[in-house]
Design a protein around this motif. Structure first.
Motif, short mmCIF file in Angstrom:
data_model
loop_
_atom_site.label_atom_id
_atom_site.label_comp_id
_atom_site.label_asym_id
_atom_site.label_seq_id
_atom_site.Cartn_x
_atom_site.Cartn_y
_atom_site.Cartn_z
N SER A 43 0.79 -1.12 -0.36
CA SER A 43 0.16 -0.14 -0.32
C SER A 43 0.50 1.52 0.02
N ALA A 44 1.46 1.43 0.97
CA ALA A 44 3.01 2.36 1.06
C ALA A 44 3.48 2.42 -0.27
N LEU A 45 3.79 1.70 -0.99
CA LEU A 45 4.66 1.74 -1.99
C LEU A 45 3.63 2.55 -3.22
N LEU A 46 2.61 1.51 -3.51
CA LEU A 46 1.50 1.86 -5.03
C LEU A 46 1.25 3.49 -3.91
N ALA A 47 1.20 3.94 -3.25
CA ALA A 47 0.52 5.25 -3.04
C ALA A 47 2.22 5.92 -3.57
N ARG A 48 3.04 5.94 -2.90
CA ARG A 48 4.32 6.61 -3.55
C ARG A 48 4.16 6.59 -4.42
N LEU A 49 4.08 5.35 -5.17
CA LEU A 49 4.10 5.14 -7.08
C LEU A 49 2.62 6.15 -7.71
N GLU A 50 1.67 6.19 -7.13
CA GLU A 50 0.68 7.44 -7.70
C GLU A 50 1.40 8.21 -7.15
N ARG A 51 1.74 9.50 -6.69
CA ARG A 51 2.17 10.59 -5.86
C ARG A 51 3.09 10.76 -7.12
N ALA A 52 4.13 9.85 -7.59
CA ALA A 52 5.09 10.28 -8.43
C ALA A 52 4.48 10.46 -9.90
N GLY A 53 3.18 10.04 -10.12
CA GLY A 53 3.15 10.05 -11.18
C GLY A 53 2.52 8.93 -12.45
N HIS A 54 3.71 7.51 -11.60
CA HIS A 54 3.58 5.89 -12.53
C HIS A 54 3.34 5.03 -12.17
N VAL A 55 1.60 5.39 -11.87
CA VAL A 55 0.21 4.22 -11.11
C VAL A 55 -0.35 4.69 -11.32
N ARG A 56 -1.27 3.99 -11.88
CA ARG A 56 -2.93 4.10 -11.04
C ARG A 56 -3.61 2.97 -11.16
N ARG A 57 -4.22 2.98 -9.70
CA ARG A 57 -5.34 2.07 -9.72
C ARG A 57 -6.66 2.10 -10.16
N THR A 58 -7.30 1.46 -10.99
CA THR A 58 -8.51 1.52 -11.73
C THR A 58 -9.27 0.16 -11.65
N ARG A 59 -10.51 -0.19 -12.03
CA ARG A 59 -11.11 -0.88 -11.96
C ARG A 59 -10.54 -2.22 -12.92
N SER A 60 -10.75 -3.06 -13.47
CA SER A 60 -10.52 -4.33 -14.03
C SER A 60 -12.07 -4.22 -14.33
N ALA A 61 -11.31 -4.37 -16.66
CA ALA A 61 -12.11 -4.38 -17.79
C ALA A 61 -13.30 -5.93 -17.46
N GLU A 62 -11.92 -6.48 -16.91
CA GLU A 62 -12.85 -8.13 -16.88
C GLU A 62 -13.92 -8.05 -16.02
#
Length: 163
Positions: free
Chosen positions: A78-97
């Motif tokens: 969770s901390a990693l994803l928050a850091r990557l989101e703040r840096a603009g490197h990833v986003r969390r979305t809903r699966s298309a499937e």
């Protein structure tokens, strides 16, 4: 390594294994150095790389699968994803499937970082590869494939997760 197998290893095989150790060590140092120069920790780069590789294979990564792939706890993921989101490197979305499932996607910013970090290394490696014939490259390709399989088998035997 002082085991019986190591004692029976030929000098050339020992040098190959020493070369693999050096390659692994230098690769780790490279990622650490260029990541730091771009404000990213090695784990950040590993996470982005794992998601990019998954996308290339048509596999969506959830936060949980990403954490397992990186051997991180849920809070660390969770901390990693928050850091990557703040840096603009990833986003969390809903699966298309499956709209109930959260997936991690890389952004163009992360792809730009990947190019900045790994293009210079790829150029250097391309120079090395250009010095080998197709037959030599076929042998190297075979060795690397078999060596990768051996490491994977050893990882699984040690209780590591499936890829």
């Amino acid at each position: 390594m002082a085991d019986d197998e190591g004692a029976r290893r030929s000098p050339r095989a020992a040098r190959v294994l020493a070369g693999l150790r050096r390659l692994t060590s230098e690769s780790d140092r490279y990622v650490e150095a260029v990541g730091a120069a771009h404000g990213s920790a090695p784990t950040d780069l590993a996470a982005v790389s794992l998601v990019v590789e998954g996308e290339a294979r048509g596999v969506e990564h959830s936060p949980g699968s990403l954490g397992r792939g990186l051997h991180l706890s849920s809070p660390a993921t969770s901390a990693l994803l928050a850091r990557l989101e703040r840096a603009g490197h990833v986003r969390r979305t809903r699966s298309a499937e499956d709209g109930r499932r959260v997936v991690v996607e890389v952004t163009d910013t992360a792809r730009d970082l990947g190019r900045a970090v790994f293009t210079p290394l790829a150029r250097e490696l391309d120079r090395v590869l250009a010095g080998y014939s197709d037959e030599e490259l076929a042998l190297v390709e075979r060795f690397l494939g078999e060596a990768g399989d051996a490491v994977e088998r050893s990882r699984r035997a040690a209780g590591g997760p499936a890829s």
